[in-house]
Design an enzyme around this catalytic site. Sequence first.
Site, PDB file in Angstrom:
ATOM      1  N   SER A  17      78.817 -18.564  37.145  1.00 28.94           N
ATOM      2  CA  SER A  17      78.223 -17.255  37.466  1.00 28.94           C
ATOM      3  C   SER A  17      78.488 -16.178  36.409  1.00 28.94           C
ATOM      4  O   SER A  17      77.564 -15.453  36.033  1.00 28.94           O
ATOM      5  CB  SER A  17      78.693 -16.782  38.838  1.00 28.94           C
ATOM      6  OG  SER A  17      78.222 -17.675  39.806  1.00 28.94           O
ATOM      7  N   LYS A  66      83.296 -18.038  52.470  1.00 28.94           N
ATOM      8  CA  LYS A  66      81.925 -17.687  52.846  1.00 28.94           C
ATOM      9  C   LYS A  66      81.757 -17.302  54.328  1.00 28.94           C
ATOM     10  O   LYS A  66      80.878 -16.520  54.673  1.00 28.94           O
ATOM     11  CB  LYS A  66      80.974 -18.845  52.523  1.00 28.94           C
ATOM     12  CG  LYS A  66      80.647 -18.939  51.048  1.00 28.94           C
ATOM     13  CD  LYS A  66      79.939 -20.235  50.762  1.00 28.94           C
ATOM     14  CE  LYS A  66      78.597 -20.010  50.169  1.00 28.94           C
ATOM     15  NZ  LYS A  66      77.859 -21.220  49.869  1.00 28.94           N
ATOM     16  N   GLU A  78      69.458 -10.633  57.745  1.00 35.39           N
ATOM     17  CA  GLU A  78      68.986 -11.651  58.692  1.00 35.39           C
ATOM     18  C   GLU A  78      69.479 -13.054  58.306  1.00 35.39           C
ATOM     19  O   GLU A  78      69.878 -13.838  59.154  1.00 35.39           O
ATOM     20  CB  GLU A  78      67.450 -11.656  58.706  1.00 35.39           C
ATOM     21  CG  GLU A  78      66.852 -10.827  59.821  1.00 35.39           C
ATOM     22  CD  GLU A  78      67.512 -11.087  61.161  1.00 35.39           C
ATOM     23  OE1 GLU A  78      67.529 -12.241  61.598  1.00 35.39           O
ATOM     24  OE2 GLU A  78      68.043 -10.125  61.764  1.00 35.39           O
ATOM     25  N   ASN A  87      77.264 -14.964  51.004  1.00 34.23           N
ATOM     26  CA  ASN A  87      77.683 -15.315  49.635  1.00 34.23           C
ATOM     27  C   ASN A  87      77.415 -14.202  48.623  1.00 34.23           C
ATOM     28  O   ASN A  87      77.731 -14.355  47.453  1.00 34.23           O
ATOM     29  CB  ASN A  87      77.050 -16.645  49.168  1.00 34.23           C
ATOM     30  CG  ASN A  87      75.563 -16.529  48.962  1.00 34.23           C
ATOM     31  OD1 ASN A  87      74.954 -15.518  49.286  1.00 34.23           O
ATOM     32  ND2 ASN A  87      74.971 -17.562  48.432  1.00 34.23           N
ATOM     33  N   GLY A 126      73.409 -34.997  53.838  1.00 35.84           N
ATOM     34  CA  GLY A 126      74.481 -33.990  53.947  1.00 35.84           C
ATOM     35  C   GLY A 126      74.261 -33.064  55.115  1.00 35.84           C
ATOM     36  O   GLY A 126      73.118 -32.827  55.538  1.00 35.84           O
ATOM     37  N   GLY A 128      76.608 -30.077  55.554  1.00 33.29           N
ATOM     38  CA  GLY A 128      77.596 -29.010  55.390  1.00 33.29           C
ATOM     39  C   GLY A 128      76.920 -27.638  55.354  1.00 33.29           C
ATOM     40  O   GLY A 128      75.798 -27.467  55.839  1.00 33.29           O
ATOM     41  N   GLY A 129      77.612 -26.678  54.745  1.00 33.26           N
ATOM     42  CA  GLY A 129      77.125 -25.297  54.706  1.00 33.26           C
ATOM     43  C   GLY A 129      75.789 -25.164  53.989  1.00 33.26           C
ATOM     44  O   GLY A 129      74.881 -24.464  54.458  1.00 33.26           O
ATOM     45  N   GLU A 154      79.134 -36.743  63.925  1.00 28.48           N
ATOM     46  CA  GLU A 154      79.160 -35.497  64.706  1.00 28.48           C
ATOM     47  C   GLU A 154      78.615 -34.321  63.886  1.00 28.48           C
ATOM     48  O   GLU A 154      77.951 -33.435  64.430  1.00 28.48           O
ATOM     49  CB  GLU A 154      80.588 -35.130  65.160  1.00 28.48           C
ATOM     50  CG  GLU A 154      81.299 -36.170  66.006  1.00 28.48           C
ATOM     51  CD  GLU A 154      81.804 -37.341  65.174  1.00 28.48           C
ATOM     52  OE1 GLU A 154      82.567 -37.099  64.222  1.00 28.48           O
ATOM     53  OE2 GLU A 154      81.426 -38.502  65.459  1.00 28.48           O
TER      54      GLU A 154
HETATM   55  N1  NAP Z   1      73.012 -25.896  43.278  1.00 32.42           N
HETATM   56  C1  NAP Z   1      73.573 -24.967  43.990  1.00 32.42           C
HETATM   57  O1  NAP Z   1      73.332 -23.779  43.792  1.00 32.42           O
HETATM   58  C2  NAP Z   1      74.501 -25.340  45.103  1.00 32.42           C
HETATM   59  C3  NAP Z   1      74.756 -24.440  46.156  1.00 32.42           C
HETATM   60  C4  NAP Z   1      75.623 -24.822  47.195  1.00 32.42           C
HETATM   61  C5  NAP Z   1      76.212 -26.076  47.157  1.00 32.42           C
HETATM   62  N2  NAP Z   1      75.959 -26.926  46.126  1.00 32.42           N
HETATM   63  C6  NAP Z   1      76.551 -28.274  46.092  1.00 32.42           C
HETATM   64  O2  NAP Z   1      76.146 -28.953  47.278  1.00 32.42           O
HETATM   65  C7  NAP Z   1      77.165 -29.812  47.761  1.00 32.42           C
HETATM   66  C8  NAP Z   1      77.439 -29.522  49.227  1.00 32.42           C
HETATM   67  O3  NAP Z   1      77.903 -28.187  49.374  1.00 32.42           O
HETATM   68  P1  NAP Z   1      78.357 -27.599  50.805  1.00 32.42           P
HETATM   69  O4  NAP Z   1      78.779 -26.212  50.574  1.00 32.42           O
HETATM   70  O5  NAP Z   1      77.350 -27.908  51.865  1.00 32.42           O
HETATM   71  O6  NAP Z   1      79.662 -28.510  51.069  1.00 32.42           O
HETATM   72  P2  NAP Z   1      80.351 -28.885  52.459  1.00 32.42           P
HETATM   73  O7  NAP Z   1      80.065 -27.871  53.505  1.00 32.42           O
HETATM   74  O8  NAP Z   1      81.741 -29.232  52.125  1.00 32.42           O
HETATM   75  O9  NAP Z   1      79.576 -30.261  52.894  1.00 32.42           O
HETATM   76  C9  NAP Z   1      79.733 -31.426  52.154  1.00 32.42           C
HETATM   77  C10 NAP Z   1      78.761 -32.501  52.647  1.00 32.42           C
HETATM   78  O10 NAP Z   1      78.894 -33.644  51.783  1.00 32.42           O
HETATM   79  C11 NAP Z   1      79.226 -34.797  52.589  1.00 32.42           C
HETATM   80  N3  NAP Z   1      80.128 -35.643  51.788  1.00 32.42           N
HETATM   81  C12 NAP Z   1      81.250 -35.271  51.119  1.00 32.42           C
HETATM   82  N4  NAP Z   1      81.793 -36.338  50.482  1.00 32.42           N
HETATM   83  C13 NAP Z   1      80.995 -37.399  50.773  1.00 32.42           C
HETATM   84  C14 NAP Z   1      81.036 -38.786  50.441  1.00 32.42           C
HETATM   85  N5  NAP Z   1      81.994 -39.279  49.650  1.00 32.42           N
HETATM   86  N6  NAP Z   1      80.058 -39.593  50.903  1.00 32.42           N
HETATM   87  C15 NAP Z   1      79.067 -39.091  51.669  1.00 32.42           C
HETATM   88  N7  NAP Z   1      78.968 -37.794  52.047  1.00 32.42           N
HETATM   89  C16 NAP Z   1      79.927 -36.958  51.603  1.00 32.42           C
HETATM   90  C17 NAP Z   1      79.912 -34.239  53.810  1.00 32.42           C
HETATM   91  O11 NAP Z   1      79.806 -35.188  54.832  1.00 32.42           O
HETATM   92  P3  NAP Z   1      80.799 -35.165  56.136  1.00 32.42           P
HETATM   93  O12 NAP Z   1      80.122 -34.321  57.158  1.00 32.42           O
HETATM   94  O13 NAP Z   1      80.891 -36.583  56.495  1.00 32.42           O
HETATM   95  O14 NAP Z   1      82.121 -34.574  55.652  1.00 32.42           O
HETATM   96  C18 NAP Z   1      79.043 -32.996  54.062  1.00 32.42           C
HETATM   97  O15 NAP Z   1      77.842 -33.356  54.681  1.00 32.42           O
HETATM   98  C19 NAP Z   1      78.363 -29.564  46.828  1.00 32.42           C
HETATM   99  O16 NAP Z   1      78.359 -30.589  45.870  1.00 32.42           O
HETATM  100  C20 NAP Z   1      78.073 -28.238  46.149  1.00 32.42           C
HETATM  101  O17 NAP Z   1      78.593 -28.184  44.842  1.00 32.42           O
HETATM  102  C21 NAP Z   1      75.105 -26.585  45.110  1.00 32.42           C
END
Ligand code: NAP
Length: 274
Positions: A17, A66, A78, A87, A126, A128-129, A154
């Site tokens: 950033s 976050k 919103e 963020n 995926g 996550g957030g 879950e």
């Molecule tokens: N390009 C961008 O601007 C941008 C923005 C935000 C995020 N990202 C990237 O997106 C990814 C996710 O971000 P997030 O904030 O959503 O993270 P997060 O909330 O920690 O979620 C991570 C996700 O990845 C899954 N995961 C982690 N390790 C894994 C593995 N070894 N095998 C299979 N699934 C796995 C997790 O599954 P479980 O539910 O099983 O734990 C969960 O669904 C990160 O790599 C981050 O760097 C990029």
Amino acid sequence: MLKTFAVIGDPIDHSLSPTIHNAAYRELDMECTYIAYKVENGELATGIESLKKIKITGFNVTIPHKIEMMKYLDNLDENCKRIGAVNTVFNDDGILRGFNTDMDGFLEPIKRKEIPIKGSRILLLGAGGASRAIIAGFQKENAKDIVIANRTKENGERLAKFSNGIGFNAKPIHLEEMDMLDSKFDFIVNASSLGLNDEKNIIPSSLMDSQTVVYDIVYKPLKTNLINTAKKNNCKIIYGYEMLLGQAIRSFEIWLDQKAPYEAMKRSILGGFG
Ligand SMILES: NC(=O)c1ccc[n+]([C@@H]2O[C@H](COP(=O)([O-])OP(=O)(O)OC[C@H]3O[C@@H](n4cnc5c(N)ncnc54)[C@H](OP(=O)(O)O)[C@@H]3O)[C@@H](O)[C@H]2O)c1
């Protein structure tokens, strides 16, 4: 007067950033500077006080703050309310206004390339957030439905519930069940952490053809194994850095109320990868 901006989080030393935003200020000859500020878990209140003291104009918030950041805001847009995380913060003379640019940042490259979303079918890896913001984005743009493939059952189910709750038809599956999918998807999106550590792609090639948009939000490495597979299958590709850029543009415009210099910011990101 010099305006100061920051990104707060932990870890923060590899954040791109500062590079992206400082490139924008240089391009437009603006008296602004952007710094990375390490704020550890449990130190958020003190961190915010310090930022207020230096009269920060705005700051980005990343892992692990976050969600917690929401309670320090005077008002939220919103997207923050919908996604449940913030963020981007604008310090409006001591009033902290919160935004979430994940959704707009994700949608930005799709719109820039004029790829239609309405009525499309999505496969999302995926839960996550980031996935939550992506679902909110596809729902807003009237996509048809989504299959959520996730490692932990879950978490996938919880996200599907959120999606169905906002009127976007979602079905959660296990990662292994992707092999049994026989339908084609308009978008395949990786929003899991898979790829960050050079893991091999697990999304079946049979789901990809020249009509599929493959969007990997993992941006380091630039070319993940999913992107390489998508290239072999002649898919349309959107790189993770494009989402990062989309978010930086949105933050810039929130804080400075003027158009961001896209090309200069893109050059700085690509330069940042070496
Ligand atoms: N390009 C961008 O601007 C941008 C923005 C935000 C995020 N990202 C990237 O997106 C990814 C996710 O971000 P997030 O904030 O959503 O993270 P997060 O909330 O920690 O979620 C991570 C996700 O990845 C899954 N995961 C982690 N390790 C894994 C593995 N070894 N095998 C299979 N699934 C796995 C997790 O599954 P479980 O539910 O099983 O734990 C969960 O669904 C990160 O790599 C981050 O760097 C990029």
